[in-house]
Motif scaffolding. Structure first.
Motif, PDB file in Angstrom:
ATOM      1  N   UNK A  43       8.217 -14.742  -7.692  1.00 20.52           N
ATOM      2  CA  UNK A  43       8.741 -14.260  -8.971  1.00 20.52           C
ATOM      3  C   UNK A  43       8.872 -12.746  -9.046  1.00 20.52           C
ATOM      4  N   UNK A  44       8.197 -12.026  -8.152  1.00 18.51           N
ATOM      5  CA  UNK A  44       8.240 -10.565  -8.224  1.00 18.51           C
ATOM      6  C   UNK A  44       8.834  -9.931  -6.980  1.00 18.51           C
ATOM      7  N   UNK A  45       9.117 -10.732  -5.978  1.00 16.83           N
ATOM      8  CA  UNK A  45       9.618 -10.193  -4.720  1.00 16.83           C
ATOM      9  C   UNK A  45      10.924  -9.438  -4.950  1.00 16.83           C
ATOM     10  N   UNK A  46      10.997  -8.255  -4.390  1.00 21.72           N
ATOM     11  CA  UNK A  46      12.171  -7.421  -4.560  1.00 21.72           C
ATOM     12  C   UNK A  46      12.102  -6.504  -5.761  1.00 21.72           C
ATOM     13  N   UNK A  47      11.142  -6.744  -6.646  1.00 20.03           N
ATOM     14  CA  UNK A  47      10.982  -5.903  -7.840  1.00 20.03           C
ATOM     15  C   UNK A  47       9.679  -5.120  -7.817  1.00 20.03           C
ATOM     16  N   UNK A  48       8.641  -5.697  -7.247  1.00 11.82           N
ATOM     17  CA  UNK A  48       7.328  -5.064  -7.209  1.00 11.82           C
ATOM     18  C   UNK A  48       7.022  -4.603  -5.785  1.00 11.82           C
ATOM     19  N   UNK A  49       6.263  -3.521  -5.695  1.00 11.83           N
ATOM     20  CA  UNK A  49       5.834  -3.009  -4.387  1.00 11.83           C
ATOM     21  C   UNK A  49       4.356  -2.644  -4.465  1.00 11.83           C
ATOM     22  N   UNK A  50       3.586  -3.207  -3.552  1.00 10.21           N
ATOM     23  CA  UNK A  50       2.163  -2.879  -3.479  1.00 10.21           C
ATOM     24  C   UNK A  50       1.954  -1.852  -2.379  1.00 10.21           C
ATOM     25  N   UNK A  51       1.028  -0.943  -2.606  1.00 10.14           N
ATOM     26  CA  UNK A  51       0.691   0.057  -1.599  1.00 10.14           C
ATOM     27  C   UNK A  51      -0.760   0.473  -1.812  1.00 10.14           C
ATOM     28  N   UNK A  52      -1.291   1.177  -0.846  1.00 13.00           N
ATOM     29  CA  UNK A  52      -2.667   1.657  -0.979  1.00 13.00           C
ATOM     30  C   UNK A  52      -2.818   2.996  -0.296  1.00 13.00           C
ATOM     31  N   UNK A  53      -3.742   3.775  -0.806  1.00 10.41           N
ATOM     32  CA  UNK A  53      -4.097   5.068  -0.226  1.00 10.41           C
ATOM     33  C   UNK A  53      -5.561   4.972   0.165  1.00 10.41           C
ATOM     34  N   UNK A  54      -5.829   4.740   1.419  1.00  8.70           N
ATOM     35  CA  UNK A  54      -7.207   4.550   1.871  1.00  8.70           C
ATOM     36  C   UNK A  54      -8.026   5.839   1.841  1.00  8.70           C
TER      37      UNK A  54
END
Length: 119
Positions: A63-74
């Protein structure tokens, strides 16, 4: 004491964007896969997106693919969820969670941040 603190939620019009942040403390962040879940009133909690410990792998709900982006700063112990093209059906409380790399269970949870998308 492990703490996950979400921020960045709010009220936005359909088509708008928000970026959620989750600041982690009290754990070795690089040993944890992180996930964003959401739960709307009367509905089950669902996994929106996840990212592995070194950010080499991500997962998105259909439902969110292409609209949401997950990322992280370790380096900063923060995981983000960039949400674009928001829809009213994205309205929910969003929770950050962490699970150790070797575990199947999300052990730690934040208190959540509310996202409301108006039509």
């Amino acid at each position: 004491q492990v703490q996950l603190v979400e921020s960045g939620g709010g009220l936005v019009q359909a088509g708008g964007s928000l970026r959620l942040s989750c600041a982690a403390s009290g754990l070795t962040f690089t040993r944890y896969n992180m996930g964003w879940f959401r739960q709307a009133p009367g509905e089950e909690r669902e996994l929106v997106s996840s990212i592995n410990s070194d950010a080499t792998g991500t997962h998105y709900a259909r439902s969110v693919k292409g609209r949401f982006t997950i990322s992280r700063d370790n380096a900063k112990n923060i995981v983000y969820l960039q949400m674009n093209s928001l829809k009213p059906e994205d309205t929910a409380r969003y929770y950050c969670a962490g699970r150790e790399v070797a575990s199947d269970l999300y052990e730690y949870w934040g208190q959540g941040t509310q996202v409301t998308v108006s039509s």
